[in-house]
Structure formats: structure tokens, C-alpha cells
Design a protein around this motif. Sequence first.
Motif, PDB file in Angstrom:
ATOM      1  N   LYS A   8      49.873  42.969  40.019  1.00 38.21           N
ATOM      2  CA  LYS A   8      48.836  41.937  40.090  1.00 38.21           C
ATOM      3  C   LYS A   8      47.878  42.334  41.194  1.00 38.21           C
ATOM      4  N   LEU A   9      46.639  42.493  40.824  1.00 39.63           N
ATOM      5  CA  LEU A   9      45.588  42.849  41.769  1.00 39.63           C
ATOM      6  C   LEU A   9      44.516  41.775  41.633  1.00 39.63           C
ATOM      7  N   GLY A  10      44.587  40.781  42.534  1.00 39.19           N
ATOM      8  CA  GLY A  10      43.674  39.656  42.427  1.00 39.19           C
ATOM      9  C   GLY A  10      43.851  38.974  41.097  1.00 39.19           C
ATOM     10  N   GLU A  11      42.770  38.878  40.342  1.00 40.79           N
ATOM     11  CA  GLU A  11      42.802  38.206  39.039  1.00 40.79           C
ATOM     12  C   GLU A  11      43.256  39.115  37.900  1.00 40.79           C
ATOM     13  N   LEU A  12      43.491  40.387  38.183  1.00 39.78           N
ATOM     14  CA  LEU A  12      43.875  41.348  37.142  1.00 39.78           C
ATOM     15  C   LEU A  12      45.380  41.617  37.162  1.00 39.78           C
ATOM     16  N   THR A  13      45.933  41.862  35.993  1.00 39.95           N
ATOM     17  CA  THR A  13      47.339  42.222  35.850  1.00 39.95           C
ATOM     18  C   THR A  13      47.433  43.456  34.966  1.00 39.95           C
ATOM     19  N   ALA A  36      37.951  50.901  33.525  1.00 41.01           N
ATOM     20  CA  ALA A  36      36.677  50.556  34.164  1.00 41.01           C
ATOM     21  C   ALA A  36      36.733  49.187  34.836  1.00 41.01           C
ATOM     22  N   GLU A  37      37.402  48.241  34.206  1.00 37.88           N
ATOM     23  CA  GLU A  37      37.475  46.889  34.770  1.00 37.88           C
ATOM     24  C   GLU A  37      38.190  46.896  36.117  1.00 37.88           C
ATOM     25  N   LEU A  38      39.349  47.529  36.176  1.00 42.74           N
ATOM     26  CA  LEU A  38      40.108  47.563  37.421  1.00 42.74           C
ATOM     27  C   LEU A  38      39.383  48.385  38.481  1.00 42.74           C
ATOM     28  N   GLU A 174      46.749  46.284  47.654  1.00 38.63           N
ATOM     29  CA  GLU A 174      48.038  45.750  47.203  1.00 38.63           C
ATOM     30  C   GLU A 174      49.137  46.765  47.437  1.00 38.63           C
ATOM     31  N   ARG A 175      50.349  46.257  47.620  1.00 40.31           N
ATOM     32  CA  ARG A 175      51.534  47.083  47.809  1.00 40.31           C
ATOM     33  C   ARG A 175      52.108  47.451  46.448  1.00 40.31           C
TER      34      ARG A 175
END
Length: 180
Positions: A8-13, A36-38, A174-175
Motif C-alpha cells: 500500500k503506497l498512499g491511495e495505491l495498492t 505509469a500511475e504508481l 514506504e517500507r
Amino acid sequence: MSEYYELKLGELTRKLPLIRLNPTLTIASFVLLGDAELTHYAAQKLSEQITEPFDYIVTMESKGVPLAQELSYCMGKKRYIVLRKKVKDYMKNPRVLSVNAITSSQDQVLVLDGEDAQIIAGKKILLLDDVISSGGSMITAKKLVEDAGGQVILQAAILAEGEASERKDILYLERLPLFD
């Protein structure tokens, strides 16, 4: 053990496949290329946290390249430098150093083109990669930059893997755990 790790990176999974590197080490495989989104999201988030002025981003071929491109754009930089994995015919006076990275079973090299070395001489450099794990690539990249006369002012990545997440000298979003 599951076949995937959910990042999980902010709003992205993202579902990252678990890859066994050896009998005692399994990693969650994070491949930035093509996402591209990430890449855009991570560059925006990193740009919000980078407060110290710098002249150039230096990254390693190949997964750091899209991130360097996007972060350069976010931060108003017109150029970034890529350390290549082998000497190319077009290079003039390339500087080459060996590196041992966690995701490679054999030694690799990082190569700084001599013309790029002239560009970064006397400049403040942001070292950038997608993931920092053992730190081997960053140590080698930093040595190449410093040997060329550049000053590394910050090391940054999207993810810090394993013990790298405990480091205080890197910026990351993120870890990413390591698995037995």
C-alpha cells in the motif's frame, strides 16, 4: 506463506509476487517499469518531501529511470543522469565500478559516462532508485558521483527494503519487508 505481498503506497495498492532468492531469503518483487500511475504518484509524493535544493538527479539503469524522469518533471529539472549497467560504444571516458546488489546473483557494474561526469562536477546531486535494500547500488553510485566531483546531498527511493527502512540517511515513501 502467501504468493503475494500487498503493498500500500498512499491511495495505491499493488500485489507483489514473492520471489525466493535463496533458501533463507524471499523478496516481494517490485517492478516499477510500465506502472505509469504508481511512478507518477511516487514522484509527486517524493517531490513534496525533498526540501534541499539540488542540481541533478542521478539514477541507476533501469528501474530508476521512469522515476527519475517523472521526478525531474515534478521538480522542474530539465535533465537527469543515468548510470548504465555496461559501457556503451558512444561513451567517452566512462567511469566503471563493480556493485553487488541483493537482486542479482552475480556482480554487476555501474557506468558513468565521462560527459555526464563533467556535467555533475561541482553540483549537488539527488541519488534516486526505486528500492533501497542492501544499499550496494547506492554506495557504488555515490562513489561514482563523488569521484566525478559531485556532492550527494540526498538518497531517495520509493521503498526501503528490510534493514534499509531503519536508516536515517535516506528518504523513502514506504517500507518493504523481507521474508524468510
